[in-house]
Every structure is written in C-alpha cells, then in structure tokens.
Design a protein around this motif. Structure first.
Motif, PDB file in Angstrom:
ATOM      1  N   TYR A 282       7.423   4.400   3.438  1.00  0.00           N
ATOM      2  CA  TYR A 282       8.401   5.144   2.647  1.00  0.00           C
ATOM      3  C   TYR A 282       8.554   4.529   1.254  1.00  0.00           C
ATOM      4  O   TYR A 282       8.654   5.250   0.256  1.00  0.00           O
ATOM      5  CB  TYR A 282       9.757   5.164   3.365  1.00  0.00           C
ATOM      6  CG  TYR A 282       9.733   5.960   4.646  1.00  0.00           C
ATOM      7  CD1 TYR A 282       9.803   7.359   4.627  1.00  0.00           C
ATOM      8  CD2 TYR A 282       9.616   5.325   5.882  1.00  0.00           C
ATOM      9  CE1 TYR A 282       9.778   8.099   5.799  1.00  0.00           C
ATOM     10  CE2 TYR A 282       9.582   6.052   7.060  1.00  0.00           C
ATOM     11  CZ  TYR A 282       9.653   7.431   7.023  1.00  0.00           C
ATOM     12  OH  TYR A 282       9.608   8.151   8.180  1.00  0.00           O
ATOM     13  N   GLU A 283       8.546   3.211   1.201  1.00  0.00           N
ATOM     14  CA  GLU A 283       8.641   2.545  -0.100  1.00  0.00           C
ATOM     15  C   GLU A 283       7.377   2.761  -0.920  1.00  0.00           C
ATOM     16  O   GLU A 283       7.430   2.845  -2.146  1.00  0.00           O
ATOM     17  CB  GLU A 283       8.899   1.049   0.101  1.00  0.00           C
ATOM     18  CG  GLU A 283      10.287   0.758   0.668  1.00  0.00           C
ATOM     19  CD  GLU A 283      10.518  -0.728   0.891  1.00  0.00           C
ATOM     20  OE1 GLU A 283       9.615  -1.530   0.573  1.00  0.00           O
ATOM     21  OE2 GLU A 283      11.600  -1.088   1.391  1.00  0.00           O
ATOM     22  N   VAL A 284       6.228   2.865  -0.254  1.00  0.00           N
ATOM     23  CA  VAL A 284       4.976   3.141  -0.950  1.00  0.00           C
ATOM     24  C   VAL A 284       5.053   4.487  -1.670  1.00  0.00           C
ATOM     25  O   VAL A 284       4.623   4.624  -2.819  1.00  0.00           O
ATOM     26  CB  VAL A 284       3.786   3.126   0.035  1.00  0.00           C
ATOM     27  CG1 VAL A 284       2.541   3.749  -0.597  1.00  0.00           C
ATOM     28  CG2 VAL A 284       3.478   1.704   0.473  1.00  0.00           C
ATOM     29  N   LEU A 285       5.614   5.490  -0.996  1.00  0.00           N
ATOM     30  CA  LEU A 285       5.726   6.830  -1.584  1.00  0.00           C
ATOM     31  C   LEU A 285       7.023   7.002  -2.379  1.00  0.00           C
ATOM     32  O   LEU A 285       7.268   8.081  -2.931  1.00  0.00           O
ATOM     33  CB  LEU A 285       5.653   7.894  -0.487  1.00  0.00           C
ATOM     34  CG  LEU A 285       4.318   7.991   0.265  1.00  0.00           C
ATOM     35  CD1 LEU A 285       4.409   9.040   1.367  1.00  0.00           C
ATOM     36  CD2 LEU A 285       3.178   8.319  -0.681  1.00  0.00           C
ATOM     37  N   ASP A 286       7.849   5.925  -2.423  1.00  0.00           N
ATOM     38  CA  ASP A 286       9.106   5.951  -3.161  1.00  0.00           C
ATOM     39  C   ASP A 286      10.028   7.046  -2.638  1.00  0.00           C
ATOM     40  O   ASP A 286      10.576   7.850  -3.406  1.00  0.00           O
ATOM     41  CB  ASP A 286       8.836   6.144  -4.659  1.00  0.00           C
ATOM     42  CG  ASP A 286      10.031   5.712  -5.516  1.00  0.00           C
ATOM     43  OD1 ASP A 286      10.876   4.965  -4.999  1.00  0.00           O
ATOM     44  OD2 ASP A 286      10.111   6.131  -6.686  1.00  0.00           O
ATOM     45  N   LEU A 287      10.190   7.076  -1.310  1.00  0.00           N
ATOM     46  CA  LEU A 287      10.991   8.104  -0.646  1.00  0.00           C
ATOM     47  C   LEU A 287      11.971   7.467   0.338  1.00  0.00           C
ATOM     48  O   LEU A 287      11.719   6.370   0.844  1.00  0.00           O
ATOM     49  CB  LEU A 287      10.090   9.075   0.122  1.00  0.00           C
ATOM     50  CG  LEU A 287       9.168   9.982  -0.695  1.00  0.00           C
ATOM     51  CD1 LEU A 287       8.193  10.689   0.233  1.00  0.00           C
ATOM     52  CD2 LEU A 287       9.982  11.006  -1.484  1.00  0.00           C
ATOM     53  N   ALA A 330      -5.260   3.404  -1.536  1.00  0.00           N
ATOM     54  CA  ALA A 330      -5.559   3.420  -0.098  1.00  0.00           C
ATOM     55  C   ALA A 330      -4.259   3.311   0.696  1.00  0.00           C
ATOM     56  O   ALA A 330      -4.103   3.965   1.738  1.00  0.00           O
ATOM     57  CB  ALA A 330      -6.491   2.272   0.254  1.00  0.00           C
ATOM     58  N   ARG A 331      -3.310   2.507   0.194  1.00  0.00           N
ATOM     59  CA  ARG A 331      -2.003   2.411   0.851  1.00  0.00           C
ATOM     60  C   ARG A 331      -1.244   3.731   0.743  1.00  0.00           C
ATOM     61  O   ARG A 331      -0.569   4.146   1.694  1.00  0.00           O
ATOM     62  CB  ARG A 331      -1.170   1.299   0.227  1.00  0.00           C
ATOM     63  CG  ARG A 331      -1.656  -0.112   0.505  1.00  0.00           C
ATOM     64  CD  ARG A 331      -0.657  -1.151   0.014  1.00  0.00           C
ATOM     65  NE  ARG A 331       0.584  -1.069   0.757  1.00  0.00           N
ATOM     66  CZ  ARG A 331       1.715  -1.684   0.397  1.00  0.00           C
ATOM     67  NH1 ARG A 331       1.734  -2.406  -0.724  1.00  0.00           N
ATOM     68  NH2 ARG A 331       2.810  -1.562   1.121  1.00  0.00           N
ATOM     69  N   VAL A 332      -1.353   4.384  -0.400  1.00  0.00           N
ATOM     70  CA  VAL A 332      -0.684   5.676  -0.586  1.00  0.00           C
ATOM     71  C   VAL A 332      -1.237   6.695   0.407  1.00  0.00           C
ATOM     72  O   VAL A 332      -0.485   7.439   1.054  1.00  0.00           O
ATOM     73  CB  VAL A 332      -0.873   6.182  -2.028  1.00  0.00           C
ATOM     74  CG1 VAL A 332      -0.344   7.611  -2.179  1.00  0.00           C
ATOM     75  CG2 VAL A 332      -0.170   5.260  -3.010  1.00  0.00           C
ATOM     76  N   THR A 333      -2.563   6.735   0.543  1.00  0.00           N
ATOM     77  CA  THR A 333      -3.195   7.683   1.461  1.00  0.00           C
ATOM     78  C   THR A 333      -2.798   7.394   2.905  1.00  0.00           C
ATOM     79  O   THR A 333      -2.519   8.318   3.685  1.00  0.00           O
ATOM     80  CB  THR A 333      -4.728   7.610   1.314  1.00  0.00           C
ATOM     81  OG1 THR A 333      -5.075   7.913  -0.038  1.00  0.00           O
ATOM     82  CG2 THR A 333      -5.406   8.606   2.242  1.00  0.00           C
ATOM     83  N   LEU A 339       2.853   9.712   7.672  1.00  0.00           N
ATOM     84  CA  LEU A 339       4.144  10.403   7.612  1.00  0.00           C
ATOM     85  C   LEU A 339       4.036  11.916   7.687  1.00  0.00           C
ATOM     86  O   LEU A 339       5.037  12.588   7.931  1.00  0.00           O
ATOM     87  CB  LEU A 339       4.883   9.997   6.327  1.00  0.00           C
ATOM     88  CG  LEU A 339       5.193   8.495   6.195  1.00  0.00           C
ATOM     89  CD1 LEU A 339       5.986   8.229   4.929  1.00  0.00           C
ATOM     90  CD2 LEU A 339       5.946   7.988   7.418  1.00  0.00           C
ATOM     91  N   THR A 340       2.852  12.476   7.492  1.00  0.00           N
ATOM     92  CA  THR A 340       2.693  13.930   7.646  1.00  0.00           C
ATOM     93  C   THR A 340       2.208  14.310   9.041  1.00  0.00           C
ATOM     94  O   THR A 340       2.048  15.492   9.336  1.00  0.00           O
ATOM     95  CB  THR A 340       1.709  14.492   6.600  1.00  0.00           C
ATOM     96  OG1 THR A 340       0.481  13.746   6.640  1.00  0.00           O
ATOM     97  CG2 THR A 340       2.308  14.426   5.206  1.00  0.00           C
ATOM     98  N   ASN A 341       1.957  13.313   9.883  1.00  0.00           N
ATOM     99  CA  ASN A 341       1.613  13.563  11.285  1.00  0.00           C
ATOM    100  C   ASN A 341       2.866  13.311  12.108  1.00  0.00           C
ATOM    101  O   ASN A 341       3.316  12.174  12.224  1.00  0.00           O
ATOM    102  CB  ASN A 341       0.485  12.632  11.729  1.00  0.00           C
ATOM    103  CG  ASN A 341       0.059  12.877  13.172  1.00  0.00           C
ATOM    104  OD1 ASN A 341       0.893  13.029  14.061  1.00  0.00           O
ATOM    105  ND2 ASN A 341      -1.234  12.905  13.400  1.00  0.00           N
ATOM    106  N   PRO A 342       3.477  14.359  12.687  1.00  0.00           N
ATOM    107  CA  PRO A 342       4.764  14.185  13.385  1.00  0.00           C
ATOM    108  C   PRO A 342       4.740  13.089  14.441  1.00  0.00           C
ATOM    109  O   PRO A 342       5.681  12.284  14.531  1.00  0.00           O
ATOM    110  CB  PRO A 342       5.000  15.571  14.013  1.00  0.00           C
ATOM    111  CG  PRO A 342       4.262  16.513  13.122  1.00  0.00           C
ATOM    112  CD  PRO A 342       3.036  15.767  12.689  1.00  0.00           C
ATOM    113  N   ASN A 343       3.688  13.043  15.254  1.00  0.00           N
ATOM    114  CA  ASN A 343       3.625  12.022  16.299  1.00  0.00           C
ATOM    115  C   ASN A 343       3.484  10.626  15.705  1.00  0.00           C
ATOM    116  O   ASN A 343       4.143   9.678  16.134  1.00  0.00           O
ATOM    117  CB  ASN A 343       2.455  12.301  17.246  1.00  0.00           C
ATOM    118  CG  ASN A 343       2.678  13.529  18.100  1.00  0.00           C
ATOM    119  OD1 ASN A 343       3.822  13.908  18.365  1.00  0.00           O
ATOM    120  ND2 ASN A 343       1.605  14.172  18.534  1.00  0.00           N
TER     121      ASN A 343
END
Length: 510
Positions: A282-287, A330-333, A339-343
């Motif tokens: 979450y911190e990587v994506l600033d969210l 690579a960390r962002v990806t 985080l876009t995979n619900p499981n």
C-alpha cells in the motif's frame, strides 16, 4: 473510418508502419479526441484535447515555469507553438523541451492504446504545419499495451491455430522484453505454427497469445495473418518493417542524456526515495489499506505512465539510475498484481495484520519487561499475538529455504509455522510441499495439503499442489481430478495448465 472495437490503435499503428503510410490518424472516444501523425510509416507526434495531457500541465506539474510565467501560458495555442515559444524566449532549452515532448506523447499513446470503444479516421493528407519527429519508443509502447488489453480480445485475434509465426532476423539488444516474451522468442529458432508454439512453450495458451500479440505488434515477430484496413499491398512478412523508433539521442554522452532528461529528475528522485522507505504494497502505491480496486488501478497506471523502465532504457540503459528504476518499478508491479487479486490481497492483508499484532505484542512485552526490571518482579506478558508473528516468521523462512533447495531447513521452519497456527491453510500447504520433496514423507505431505484444501477449498494453488503430489506418486486419475478442479477455479493458473499438459501426454491418464 472504422471502429476501435474492431481495429484498435495498436493494430492501426502496426499496419501504417508496415505500409509506410503518411498522414494523420484521428481517434475519438466519448468526448476525448487524439490525433496521431505519421511520416513514411514513422510515428512522429501525437496530440490530445484532454487537459491533463496538454503540454501546459506538464510544465506546471514539473515546476519548469514560474508562477508569473504560468499566467502567460495561453491554453488556446497548440502545444507545439507553446514549445517553440518557450525555446525562443530562452525559458527552456530545446533538448529539455524535446525530452518533455517524448514523455507527453508517450503518455497520450498509452491512453489511446487502451481505447476499445470509439471511432478512428485516417487522412493521408493530414500534415503538421512544421516538420517534427518526437522519437518515442513505439515498439515498447505497443508491447506494453498488449499486456494491458483484455485477454479475451487478444485471444480473438488468433482464430487460426495453424498460422505461421516467425522471428525477424535481428532483434534490438536494447529491447526490454518481459519474461514470457523472451521465452517465446527463445523457442522461435525457426518458423512455427501457432499451435506448435503454444505446445513447446508450456505456457497457458492465452499467455502465449498475449506474448505473440505484443511481439508481432512491435515487429519483433511476424504473423501470417493480420486484419488489414488500409488499401495497399498485402502484408509481406519478408519486407515487414519494425515500428520501433531509433534510439533516442544515441550520439549524446551518458551525462548529457541525464541533463536533457532533467525535467523529470526531481520527480524521479522523490519516487525512488518514497519506495526506499515503503514497508508494504500500500505504501508502494501511496494508498490507504482500504483503497478501492479502481483506486489501485488508477495509481498503478499513473506510475506506469511516469516511471515505467521502458521509458528510460534508451537514454539510461546500463546506468545506475536505470537499475534503480527497474528495481523500484518491479515493486510497483508486484504490489499491483497482489492487490488486484482478491484472494492474494486477502492473504496479504492477513499477513500485514499479523505483523502489526506481533509488533504491538513485542512492544507490549518490552514495556512489561522494563516494568518488571524496575520493580524487581517477573511479569509474564501475553504472547498469543507474538505466537502469530512467530508463525509468519517461520513461514517466510521456510519458503525461502524451500526456494533455495534447503529442504531439511524448510521442513523445520514450516512445521513450526503449521504447529503454531494449524488453521492457517498456507502454512499447511507449504509444509506439505516441503514434505513432498522426500519420498519417505510424501504420505505425510498428502495429509497436510489435503488439510489446506479443506480449509480453503476455492484455492486453485493448493489444489494444484495436491495434483502435483499425486502425479509424482503416479496417481494420475487423482491428479487429473484435482487439476480439473483447480482450472475450474482459475482457468489461467500456469502451474495447473503445465501439469495438465503432462497428464495429457501420459498414457496412464484415463
């Protein structure tokens, strides 16, 4: 004129490049309009009516003009006229403007390449008032778009499994291919039918299609069949051109290239600095941790437009800064994919929560120890949360040991994790995988993985682990059953698809 749903921008660029056409390609999606200009097949410029993609916004966001100068920026003039005026007035150097235009045009194309609705119109007489050639890396942009376009759309572009796929004679060493793309290229020592290529790669069919689609769009491989819309000679693979633009400022020195890209320097430094101290996805994506799926996607695509390594490899390849950019993105990806995979996100959130509880328990215990020491008493702190943290620690250490082939150490750590948290399916599944590495403990492995499946029956990865164990034990019918169940949950599971091919080749199946 045509519809983007039938012929997206990526395929239009490929065909225009191949046929060496000149003119303007105008796209319209809802109220957004974009114009792309070509000269003898080369993409030379793109402009948009979207405010966020205008040159004025890029100048302001990067602090390249003062507040006083911002007032003078006339939003009604064209971006090229604005650029020329800034150079003429001495506000900016020509090479800094050129570098900024590369960024702007690349961002415009990234937006338009994902439009699957709207219309397009090509005008062979369309020309810019002044000659210009913004040297964007078109090939990298097309391959990037192929990774983001709907997989269903990509698969529909491959209706003939017998079409021939061939690699071009020379592939640029500067090309940054994804692992799947490099793997597909390594298998194309000679022209192959698409169905043969899918078979020998061992990748899921849809992943092979996506890799081939991106490589073919960028001219790295040649397809036998394309849906063409412009008049002219039919596609002749032997003469096919690559739309990959020449290297940007190849003659310039490394330091001079960095200066010419100084318009991004401070922004990039802030990005790298933030990721250096980020402790979770979450911190990587600033969210925030409660971010919505749409917010996660928006954050990722915004970072991709600004910091994707493909944007920098032509002017910083081999330098220290390029390595930092590649590592950071690579960390962002990884954060985006998790985080876009619900499981995967649910499991990750549980891990963060356990880590938080562990840290709180450790702080609580440390405080209690201090009180006990000062009071001369022996106070026992509640270590239930610490136990959870120790389990996660053992799990991570065990997985690391397993990846390194240190099976005995992996069994020790993972057994401890499973003992501390017996209801955590991940711990039981990976403990079983570690046990499966030894013939003598494979029966115990079966019990552990079966327990994990019972705890999380909708987890395709755990069912695939069980199927792999059955395959090793030569229980092919059981393996087939678990593979079928895994693929019914996740049809694109790479490990399950690979095992399925192994089973299909085995005469013992059925």
């Amino acid at each position: 004129m045509g519809k983007l749903a039938e012929q997206p921008l990526a395929e239009l660029i490929r065909e225009i490049s191949f046929k060496g056409l000149s003119g303007s390609l105008r796209l319209e999606h809802e109220r957004a309009q974009i114009a792309v200009y070509f000269d003898a097949g080369l993409l030379v410029y793109a402009a948009a009516n979207l405010r966020t993609l205008r040159l004025r916004e890029y100048l302001i966001k990067r602090g390249l003009v003062s507040e006083k100068e911002q007032v003078k920026l006339n939003g009604s003039i064209s971006d090229l006229d604005l650029a020329a005026g800034l150079v003429a007035s001495g506000t900016l150097r020509q090479k800094d403007i050129d570098a900024l235009l590369v960024i702007q045009v690349s961002d415009i194309l990234r937006v338009a390449l994902l439009w699957m609705e709207g219309i397009w119109e090509f005008n062979s007489r369309g020309r810019l008032a002044e000659p210009i050639h913004v040297k964007v890396d078109t090939g990298a942009l097309l391959r990037e778009a192929a990774q983001r376009i709907s997989i269903d759309f990509v698969s529909r572009r491959f209706l003939n499994p017998g079409e021939t796929i061939a690699r071009v004679a020379e592939v640029s060493r500067n090309s940054n291919f994804l692992p799947a793309e490099s793997f597909v290229l390594s298998r194309l020592d000679k022209p192959l039918r698409l169905e043969e290529l899918v078979l020998i790669t061992g990748l899921p069919e849809v992943e092979t299609h996506r890799a081939v689609y991106g490589l073919a769009l960028s001219g790295v491989v040649i397809r036998e069949y394309w849906k063409n819309v412009f008049r002219g000679e039919a596609t002749k693979p032997a003469k096919e051109q690559t739309p990959v633009a020449p290297a940007l400022a190849a003659q310039a020195s490394q330091s001079d290239n960095w200066i010419s890209a100084s318009v991004e320097h401070e922004d990039m430094e802030a990005f790298l600095g933030r990721l250096k101290v980020a402790t979770n996805h979450y911190e990587v994506l600033d969210l925030p941790t409660n971010a919505k799926m749409s917010e996660i996607k928006d954050a990722y695509y915004a970072m991709a437009r600004r910091y994707h390594p493909d944007r920098f490899h032509l002017i910083k390849s081999g330098t220290k800064i390029h390595g930092q950019i590649s590592s950071a993105f690579a960390r962002v990806t990884q954060a985006y994919e998790t985080l876009t995979n619900p499981n995967a996100r649910a499991g990750y959130d549980q891990t963060l929560d356990r880590a938080r509880r562990f840290a709180e328990a450790e702080a609580k215990k440390a405080k209690a120890d201090q009180v006990a020491e000062s009071a001369g008493a022996d106070i026992d702190a509640d270590d239930s949360d610490a136990g959870v943290g120790r389990a996660e620690y053992s799990f991570r250490e065990g997985c690391g040991a397993l990846d390194q082939g240190r099976v005995n150490a992996a069994v020790k750590y993972l057994a401890n994790a499973a003992r501390l948290e017996p209801q955590e399916a991940r711990y039981r599944a990976y403990y079983g995988r570690a046990l499966a590495a030894d013939d003598k403990t494979r029966r115990l492995a079966e019990n552990e993985i079966q327990t994990a499946v019972k705890l999380e029956p909708a987890n395709a990865a755990f069912r695939t682990m069980l199927a792999e164990l059955y395959f090793d034990l030569k229980f092919h019918r059981r393996a087939q059953t678990e593979v079928d169940r895994a693929l019914s949950i996740d049809p694109h599971n790479a490990a399950a698809n690979l095992l399925l091919r192994k089973l299909q080749k085995s005469s013992k199946v059925g």
